[in-house]
Design a protein around this motif. Structure first.
Motif, PDB file in Angstrom:
ATOM      1  N   GLU A  60       0.848  -1.206   0.000  1.00 28.52           N
ATOM      2  CA  GLU A  60       0.000   0.000   0.000  1.00 28.52           C
ATOM      3  C   GLU A  60       0.874   1.244   0.000  1.00 28.52           C
ATOM      4  N   VAL A  69      10.582   1.570  -4.736  1.00 27.51           N
ATOM      5  CA  VAL A  69      10.764   0.155  -5.097  1.00 27.51           C
ATOM      6  C   VAL A  69      11.956  -0.435  -4.336  1.00 27.51           C
ATOM      7  N   GLU A  72      10.892  -1.522  -1.042  1.00 26.67           N
ATOM      8  CA  GLU A  72      10.073  -2.743  -1.169  1.00 26.67           C
ATOM      9  C   GLU A  72      10.989  -3.975  -1.316  1.00 26.67           C
ATOM     10  N   ASP A 112       7.098 -14.566  -5.027  1.00 26.67           N
ATOM     11  CA  ASP A 112       7.195 -15.977  -4.607  1.00 26.67           C
ATOM     12  C   ASP A 112       7.179 -16.165  -3.092  1.00 26.67           C
ATOM     13  N   LEU A 155       0.691 -24.068  -7.878  1.00 29.71           N
ATOM     14  CA  LEU A 155       1.087 -22.914  -8.687  1.00 29.71           C
ATOM     15  C   LEU A 155       0.610 -21.645  -8.007  1.00 29.71           C
ATOM     16  N   LEU A 181      -2.982 -27.522  -7.546  1.00 31.10           N
ATOM     17  CA  LEU A 181      -3.433 -26.711  -6.422  1.00 31.10           C
ATOM     18  C   LEU A 181      -3.043 -25.275  -6.757  1.00 31.10           C
ATOM     19  N   GLY A 184      -2.761 -17.625  -4.394  1.00 36.03           N
ATOM     20  CA  GLY A 184      -2.258 -16.293  -4.733  1.00 36.03           C
ATOM     21  C   GLY A 184      -3.393 -15.383  -5.158  1.00 36.03           C
ATOM     22  N   PRO A 185      -3.255 -14.077  -4.860  1.00 40.44           N
ATOM     23  CA  PRO A 185      -4.349 -13.143  -5.124  1.00 40.44           C
ATOM     24  C   PRO A 185      -4.632 -12.900  -6.603  1.00 40.44           C
ATOM     25  N   ASP A 200      -6.453 -19.719  -0.040  1.00 41.73           N
ATOM     26  CA  ASP A 200      -6.292 -18.302   0.242  1.00 41.73           C
ATOM     27  C   ASP A 200      -5.178 -18.033   1.244  1.00 41.73           C
ATOM     28  N   ASP A 201      -4.827 -19.076   2.018  1.00 43.53           N
ATOM     29  CA  ASP A 201      -3.945 -18.819   3.133  1.00 43.53           C
ATOM     30  C   ASP A 201      -3.163 -20.093   3.472  1.00 43.53           C
ATOM     31  N   VAL A 205      -3.425 -25.051   4.051  1.00 42.21           N
ATOM     32  CA  VAL A 205      -2.857 -25.785   2.926  1.00 42.21           C
ATOM     33  C   VAL A 205      -2.665 -27.285   3.199  1.00 42.21           C
TER      34      VAL A 205
HETATM   35  C1  B12 Z   1       6.932  -8.097  -1.947  1.00 44.81           C
HETATM   36  C2  B12 Z   1       6.334  -7.549  -3.231  1.00 44.81           C
HETATM   37  C3  B12 Z   1       7.139  -7.510  -4.368  1.00 44.81           C
HETATM   38  C4  B12 Z   1       8.536  -8.123  -4.387  1.00 44.81           C
HETATM   39  C5  B12 Z   1       8.381  -9.642  -4.627  1.00 44.81           C
HETATM   40  C6  B12 Z   1       9.521 -10.405  -3.989  1.00 44.81           C
HETATM   41  C7  B12 Z   1       9.248 -11.872  -3.878  1.00 44.81           C
HETATM   42  N1  B12 Z   1      10.337 -12.603  -3.874  1.00 44.81           N
HETATM   43  O1  B12 Z   1       8.111 -12.322  -3.795  1.00 44.81           O
HETATM   44  C8  B12 Z   1       9.165  -7.363  -5.603  1.00 44.81           C
HETATM   45  C9  B12 Z   1       9.847  -6.117  -5.083  1.00 44.81           C
HETATM   46  C10 B12 Z   1      10.180  -8.155  -6.441  1.00 44.81           C
HETATM   47  C11 B12 Z   1       7.919  -6.979  -6.383  1.00 44.81           C
HETATM   48  C12 B12 Z   1       7.932  -6.657  -7.717  1.00 44.81           C
HETATM   49  C13 B12 Z   1       6.830  -6.162  -8.381  1.00 44.81           C
HETATM   50  N2  B12 Z   1       5.612  -5.896  -7.858  1.00 44.81           N
HETATM   51 CO1  B12 Z   1       5.081  -6.412  -6.089  1.00 44.81          CO
HETATM   52  N3  B12 Z   1       4.457  -6.594  -4.356  1.00 44.81           N
HETATM   53  C14 B12 Z   1       4.997  -7.079  -3.283  1.00 44.81           C
HETATM   54  C15 B12 Z   1       4.031  -6.934  -2.088  1.00 44.81           C
HETATM   55  C16 B12 Z   1       4.475  -5.725  -1.280  1.00 44.81           C
HETATM   56  C17 B12 Z   1       3.893  -8.130  -1.171  1.00 44.81           C
HETATM   57  C18 B12 Z   1       3.541  -9.461  -1.864  1.00 44.81           C
HETATM   58  C19 B12 Z   1       3.697 -10.537  -0.831  1.00 44.81           C
HETATM   59  O2  B12 Z   1       4.774 -11.102  -0.672  1.00 44.81           O
HETATM   60  N4  B12 Z   1       2.669 -10.772  -0.042  1.00 44.81           N
HETATM   61  C20 B12 Z   1       2.739 -11.681   1.138  1.00 44.81           C
HETATM   62  C21 B12 Z   1       2.424 -13.111   0.783  1.00 44.81           C
HETATM   63  C22 B12 Z   1       2.743 -14.012   1.994  1.00 44.81           C
HETATM   64  O3  B12 Z   1       1.034 -13.197   0.515  1.00 44.81           O
HETATM   65  P1  B12 Z   1       0.447 -13.976  -0.757  1.00 44.81           P
HETATM   66  O4  B12 Z   1       1.360 -13.848  -1.905  1.00 44.81           O
HETATM   67  O5  B12 Z   1      -0.964 -13.575  -0.915  1.00 44.81           O
HETATM   68  O6  B12 Z   1       0.519 -15.523  -0.307  1.00 44.81           O
HETATM   69  C23 B12 Z   1      -0.351 -16.126   0.627  1.00 44.81           C
HETATM   70  C24 B12 Z   1      -1.655 -16.659   0.017  1.00 44.81           C
HETATM   71  O7  B12 Z   1      -2.109 -15.935  -1.110  1.00 44.81           O
HETATM   72  C25 B12 Z   1      -1.390 -18.108  -0.265  1.00 44.81           C
HETATM   73  N5  B12 Z   1      -0.736 -18.482  -1.525  1.00 44.81           N
HETATM   74  C26 B12 Z   1      -0.042 -17.747  -2.395  1.00 44.81           C
HETATM   75  N6  B12 Z   1       0.383 -18.497  -3.420  1.00 44.81           N
HETATM   76  C27 B12 Z   1      -0.016 -19.759  -3.191  1.00 44.81           C
HETATM   77  C28 B12 Z   1       0.122 -20.922  -3.959  1.00 44.81           C
HETATM   78  C29 B12 Z   1      -0.426 -22.106  -3.497  1.00 44.81           C
HETATM   79  C30 B12 Z   1      -0.238 -23.352  -4.296  1.00 44.81           C
HETATM   80  C31 B12 Z   1      -1.156 -22.120  -2.272  1.00 44.81           C
HETATM   81  C32 B12 Z   1      -1.726 -23.359  -1.793  1.00 44.81           C
HETATM   82  C33 B12 Z   1      -1.328 -20.938  -1.523  1.00 44.81           C
HETATM   83  C34 B12 Z   1      -0.757 -19.771  -1.990  1.00 44.81           C
HETATM   84  O8  B12 Z   1      -0.516 -18.468   0.804  1.00 44.81           O
HETATM   85  C35 B12 Z   1       0.358 -17.373   1.111  1.00 44.81           C
HETATM   86  C36 B12 Z   1       0.628 -17.367   2.595  1.00 44.81           C
HETATM   87  O9  B12 Z   1      -0.562 -17.227   3.341  1.00 44.81           O
HETATM   88  C37 B12 Z   1       2.660  -6.728  -2.845  1.00 44.81           C
HETATM   89  C38 B12 Z   1       1.602  -5.983  -2.029  1.00 44.81           C
HETATM   90  C39 B12 Z   1       0.277  -6.735  -2.035  1.00 44.81           C
HETATM   91  N7  B12 Z   1      -0.792  -6.036  -1.793  1.00 44.81           N
HETATM   92  O10 B12 Z   1       0.217  -7.927  -2.269  1.00 44.81           O
HETATM   93  C40 B12 Z   1       3.133  -6.030  -4.121  1.00 44.81           C
HETATM   94  C41 B12 Z   1       2.305  -6.198  -5.395  1.00 44.81           C
HETATM   95  C42 B12 Z   1       1.819  -7.621  -5.530  1.00 44.81           C
HETATM   96  N8  B12 Z   1       3.301  -5.891  -6.441  1.00 44.81           N
HETATM   97  C43 B12 Z   1       2.825  -5.205  -7.394  1.00 44.81           C
HETATM   98  C44 B12 Z   1       3.559  -4.734  -8.509  1.00 44.81           C
HETATM   99  C45 B12 Z   1       2.817  -3.793  -9.445  1.00 44.81           C
HETATM  100  C46 B12 Z   1       4.886  -5.120  -8.711  1.00 44.81           C
HETATM  101  C47 B12 Z   1       5.799  -4.708  -9.873  1.00 44.81           C
HETATM  102  C48 B12 Z   1       5.150  -4.622 -11.257  1.00 44.81           C
HETATM  103  C49 B12 Z   1       6.405  -3.333  -9.571  1.00 44.81           C
HETATM  104  C50 B12 Z   1       7.093  -3.221  -8.253  1.00 44.81           C
HETATM  105  N9  B12 Z   1       6.347  -2.983  -7.188  1.00 44.81           N
HETATM  106  O11 B12 Z   1       8.296  -3.360  -8.191  1.00 44.81           O
HETATM  107  C51 B12 Z   1       6.891  -5.791  -9.824  1.00 44.81           C
HETATM  108  C52 B12 Z   1       6.500  -6.996 -10.714  1.00 44.81           C
HETATM  109  C53 B12 Z   1       7.410  -8.185 -10.574  1.00 44.81           C
HETATM  110  C54 B12 Z   1       6.910  -9.393 -11.345  1.00 44.81           C
HETATM  111  N10 B12 Z   1       7.261  -9.522 -12.613  1.00 44.81           N
HETATM  112  O12 B12 Z   1       6.183 -10.229 -10.806  1.00 44.81           O
HETATM  113  C55 B12 Z   1       1.325  -4.939  -7.224  1.00 44.81           C
HETATM  114  C56 B12 Z   1       0.505  -5.900  -8.102  1.00 44.81           C
HETATM  115  C57 B12 Z   1      -0.690  -5.239  -8.705  1.00 44.81           C
HETATM  116  C58 B12 Z   1      -1.298  -6.219  -9.713  1.00 44.81           C
HETATM  117  N11 B12 Z   1      -2.270  -6.984  -9.298  1.00 44.81           N
HETATM  118  O13 B12 Z   1      -0.833  -6.291 -10.825  1.00 44.81           O
HETATM  119  C59 B12 Z   1       1.162  -5.124  -5.672  1.00 44.81           C
HETATM  120  C60 B12 Z   1      -0.237  -5.610  -5.247  1.00 44.81           C
HETATM  121  C61 B12 Z   1       1.512  -3.786  -5.014  1.00 44.81           C
HETATM  122  C62 B12 Z   1       0.401  -2.746  -5.182  1.00 44.81           C
HETATM  123  N12 B12 Z   1      -0.266  -2.387  -4.101  1.00 44.81           N
HETATM  124  O14 B12 Z   1       0.150  -2.263  -6.251  1.00 44.81           O
HETATM  125  N13 B12 Z   1       6.826  -6.979  -5.583  1.00 44.81           N
END
Ligand code: B12
Length: 301
Positions: A60, A69, A72, A112, A155, A181, A184-185, A200-201, A205
């Motif tokens: 946010e 960035v 981040e 990831d 995935l 399986l 991810g959002p 979702d979480d 899993v």
């Molecule tokens: C960290 C982050 C990055 C890091 C990623 C590092 C990494 N190694 O993951 C970096 C800096 C590299 C990055 C890059 C980018 N990001 Co970014 N990033 C984020 C951020 C801040 C957090 C994401 C995260 O880690 N969340 C925490 C995890 C734990 O949550 P989760 O992924 O939802 O996973 C949980 C569940 O969904 C579930 N789950 C997820 N996957 C799976 C899979 C399976 C099989 C199962 C069972 C469960 C499951 O379990 C997890 C744990 O509970 C988000 C903010 C947000 N609102 O999401 C933006 C966000 C995702 N990024 C965004 C953007 C725009 C980008 C960039 C284009 C630009 C930038 N900000 O640098 C690039 C694109 C890179 C690319 N090609 O993918 C946007 C995406 C908007 C959209 N929908 O397109 C967001 C939403 C930021 C925003 N508010 O605009 N990013």
């Protein structure tokens, strides 16, 4: 500030300290906060939840221009270190004593962390986990599936919806009994719990994977396995030709018929024909509706 303590207050305390540590940024503070939470008997799953919320907050701040960035990226690196601290407390079964699970991040996707958490939770529950890391080309993933024949392929998708759909399509061969399986959002709504469960979480899993493994592959062809059952093939059949997709991308970018025609070296009449066919294929009545529908279905980014 008192150290340790458990219950909801301890989780909140941890969440606040962790977010502060990401914003500072301070790796030692982040690790200390994790250590104190664990010492205070906060379950690792609650720590994961708080870490996730902190990252959403960082997102946010980034999207409202309050963080760069670079910050981040630093928050990501700190989090990867913090997650390492959480692996041991998750261990409840002998490592690698259960089925093989391949967890992959499709091409173009760099988000990831969520899947890493899922990997740690499944590993802790005894599954034999192979984690690919980010941005895996489709061909490489197909090769891994064929080589390892995992019981489950997980995935993730945050941004690259088209890559996710392409990956599922490429994996859907009759030769594999691997179940899919999803998480991810960014997983499109129409894919969630249609051809595969969407989780979702990370807290759900293990139960979801166990449920998937309990269902015989042959009886879940239509809903969850990678075999091309009717539902899967209906959902994943290519809807638009590559040329129609190019035209649609032009529309999504707000280009006029003439602009698209000149970029694709075609006549405006041909572009209009393509547009008419796109509307028919998607069952919509306007260009705007076509773009919205195609995005929702993951046909274009
Ligand atoms: C960290 C982050 C990055 C890091 C990623 C590092 C990494 N190694 O993951 C970096 C800096 C590299 C990055 C890059 C980018 N990001 Co970014 N990033 C984020 C951020 C801040 C957090 C994401 C995260 O880690 N969340 C925490 C995890 C734990 O949550 P989760 O992924 O939802 O996973 C949980 C569940 O969904 C579930 N789950 C997820 N996957 C799976 C899979 C399976 C099989 C199962 C069972 C469960 C499951 O379990 C997890 C744990 O509970 C988000 C903010 C947000 N609102 O999401 C933006 C966000 C995702 N990024 C965004 C953007 C725009 C980008 C960039 C284009 C630009 C930038 N900000 O640098 C690039 C694109 C890179 C690319 N090609 O993918 C946007 C995406 C908007 C959209 N929908 O397109 C967001 C939403 C930021 C925003 N508010 O605009 N990013």
């Amino acid at each position: 500030m008192g150290k340790g303590g458990s219950g909801p207050d301890a989780v909140e305390l941890f969440a606040d300290r962790y977010l502060e540590a990401l914003r500072a940024p301070s790796l030692p503070t982040a690790l200390e906060a994790v250590d104190e939470a664990l010492a205070g008997s906060v379950p690792a799953s609650d720590v994961h939840g708080a870490v996730r919320r902190a990252l959403l907050e960082i997102g946010e701040l980034w999207s409202s221009g309050k963080l760069g960035v670079g910050e981040e990226h630093v928050a990501t690196e700190i989090t990867l270190r913090a997650l390492q601290r959480l692996r041991e407390p998750l261990r409840i079964a002998t490592p690698g004593s259960r089925e093989k699970i391949l967890l992959a991040v499709p091409a173009g996707e760099r988000h990831d962390i969520g899947l890493r958490i899922v990997a740690d939770v499944l590993e802790g529950a005894g599954f034999d986990v192979i984690f690919t890391g980010p941005d895996l080309p489709v061909g490489a993933l197909v090769a891994l599936v064929e080589q390892h024949q995992p019981a489950v392929l997980g995935l993730t998708c945050t941004r690259s919806r088209q890559a996710l759909v392409d990956t599922i399509r490429a994996i859907s061969t009759p030769r594999t009994a691997t179940r899919i399986l999803l998480g991810g959002p960014g997983v499109p709504a129409w894919l969630r719990n249609s051809i595969a469960p969407w989780v979702d979480d990370s807290t759900n899993v293990v139960a979801t994977v166990e449920g998937l493994l309990d269902a015989p592959v042959d009886t879940c062809v239509d809903s969850v396995s990678l075999r091309p059952g009717q539902v899967a093939s209906d959902l994943l059949a290519p809807i638009l030709t590559p040329r129609q997709t190019e035209v649609l991308v032009g529309l999504a970018e707000g280009k006029s018929t003439e602009q698209i025609a000149s970029e694709l070296v075609l006549t405006p009449v041909t572009i209009r024909n393509h547009v008419a066919n796109i509307l028919a294929a998607l069952g919509v009545h306007s260009r705007l509706e076509a773009v919205v529908t195609a995005r929702r279905r993951g046909l274009i980014d």
